[in-house]
Design a protein around this motif. Structure first.
Motif, short mmCIF file in Angstrom:
data_model
loop_
_atom_site.label_atom_id
_atom_site.label_comp_id
_atom_site.label_asym_id
_atom_site.label_seq_id
_atom_site.Cartn_x
_atom_site.Cartn_y
_atom_site.Cartn_z
N LEU A 222 0.83 -1.42 0.32
CA LEU A 222 0.00 -0.41 0.32
C LEU A 222 0.90 1.56 0.07
O LEU A 222 0.57 2.50 -0.36
CB LEU A 222 -0.31 -0.31 0.62
N LEU A 226 0.71 3.65 -3.22
CA LEU A 226 0.38 5.39 -2.72
C LEU A 226 1.70 6.44 -3.46
O LEU A 226 1.24 7.12 -3.82
CB LEU A 226 -0.20 5.56 -1.43
N ALA A 229 0.64 7.20 -6.50
CA ALA A 229 -1.11 7.31 -7.09
C ALA A 229 -1.35 8.58 -6.88
O ALA A 229 -0.38 9.57 -6.74
CB ALA A 229 -1.79 6.34 -5.75
N SER A 234 -5.23 9.59 -3.75
CA SER A 234 -4.31 9.27 -1.97
C SER A 234 -4.83 9.77 -1.41
O SER A 234 -5.45 8.86 0.07
CB SER A 234 -3.68 10.06 -2.51
N ILE A 237 -8.09 7.35 -0.18
CA ILE A 237 -7.70 6.45 0.42
C ILE A 237 -7.45 6.70 2.40
O ILE A 237 -7.48 6.30 2.78
CB ILE A 237 -6.34 5.54 0.32
N TYR A 238 -6.72 8.02 2.41
CA TYR A 238 -6.04 7.67 3.74
C TYR A 238 -7.91 8.55 4.56
O TYR A 238 -7.64 8.69 5.54
CB TYR A 238 -5.50 9.96 3.46
N SER A 246 -4.39 7.08 9.02
CA SER A 246 -3.74 7.41 7.76
C SER A 246 -2.43 8.64 7.79
O SER A 246 -2.10 8.53 6.93
CB SER A 246 -5.33 8.60 7.55
N ARG A 250 0.83 7.65 6.08
CA ARG A 250 1.27 9.15 5.33
C ARG A 250 1.72 9.98 5.50
O ARG A 250 3.21 9.79 4.05
CB ARG A 250 0.08 10.69 5.41
N VAL A 253 4.76 7.08 3.83
CA VAL A 253 4.93 7.09 2.04
C VAL A 253 5.18 8.39 2.03
O VAL A 253 6.52 8.02 0.80
CB VAL A 253 3.62 8.34 1.61
N GLN A 268 1.08 -1.78 -7.14
CA GLN A 268 -0.44 -1.36 -7.71
C GLN A 268 -1.13 -2.47 -8.83
O GLN A 268 -2.15 -2.85 -8.22
CB GLN A 268 -0.33 -0.08 -8.24
#
Length: 287
Positions: A222, A226, A229, A234, A237-238, A246, A250, A253, A268
């Protein structure tokens, strides 16, 4: 494609073996199919086993590496027909040797009471005597061959087979086939495209469906997915996660740094495959 008789399958394989000019192809095909053609033409008692191995990719008993391995290539619908009336202990034993996706499809079709009983017995399974496994294999193989010969077997779902094949194909092949189908059979192409979801289609499903996909996704996949993405997806999803989860995601990422596109693409695709599986099972709703 409708159900194909053993005789037709035998003729097709015999013709293939007779015309193939690829070095080693005949020997490899005979090996992988359990010498299907020669068994069939000779009319030996092992014909059914060769027939099933050739048509589904299952291995015969002599070549299997683990108990009940032949069932790992069987369609979940056939497994359900095969196991529905079995004792909970037998069902639990079989599920313990299947792919998780197969086992999930089977147990979801059982009654609530049977689900509970099978789950309990599955969790409590310990070491099983080899002779017990051999007996279960023998009974299920014979019953499966009867099903493959048409006794209580539904017609095969060629559309689902095509979706599965395209799921394993590269993007270029998938696009070419879908483009061709769009010209020849627009309705079929539309149906196939709906099942062949892409990673970006996460933005098209409802919140409950998105949360189901996220629950089944490995956190590493994931994070990588992201990284590549778009912002709208993004943020979607968050927003589907608890605030603390979340934020942590974040941060992971953003801390990832530079990542090769191939790694992002692979991640992905893993998420996409989960989405496709849930769509196939009817567990996804589009907005």
């Amino acid at each position: 494609m409708p159900q194909i008789s053993p005789e037709v399958r035998a003729k097709v394989i015999e013709e293939f073996l007779g015309t193939s000019d690829v070095p080693g192809m005949k020997e490899q095909t005979l090996k992988s199919s359990g010498d299907f053609a020669s068994q069939t033409m000779a009319g030996t008692p092992t014909r059914r086993m060769g027939s099933y191995a050739a048509s589904s990719g299952a291995k015969t008993s002599s070549s299997r590496q683990r108990p009940l391995d032949f069932l790992r290539n069987v369609d979940p619908k056939q497994l359900i027909a095969l196991l529905r009336k079995e004792h909970p202990q037998t069902i639990a034993l079989v599920l313990s040797y299947l792919h998780a996706s197969q086992a999930s499809a089977v147990i979801s079709e059982l009654s609530s009471q049977m689900q509970t009983e099978v789950a309990r017995r599955l969790a409590e399974i310990g070491r099983v005597a080899p002779e017990v496994l051999q007996e279960v294999e023998s009974v299920l193989e014979n019953r499966l061959y009867s099903l493959m010969d048409g006794e209580g077997l539904d017609e095969s779902d060629g559309k689902e087979a095509l979706v599965e094949i395209l799921s394993q194909s590269d993007r270029s092949t998938e696009e070419k086939i879908i483009t061709g189908l769009t010209k020849k059979s627009p309705n079929l192409a539309s149906d196939i495209k709906n099942k062949l979801c892409d990673f970006e289609d996460l933005g098209l499903i409802d919140d409950n469906s998105l949360q189901a996909v996220l629950r089944l996704t490995d956190i590493r996949d994931l994070v990588l997915a992201l990284k590549g993405a778009n912002k709208n997806l993004s943020d979607r999803i968050y927003n589907c996660m608890a605030p603390e989860v979340s934020k942590a995601l974040r941060d992971d990422v953003e801390a990832l740094g530079s990542v090769p596109w191939e790694e992002i693409k692979t991640a992905q695709q893993q998420v996409r495959n989960i989405l496709r599986g849930l769509v196939t099972l009817g567990k996804v709703k589009f907005r």
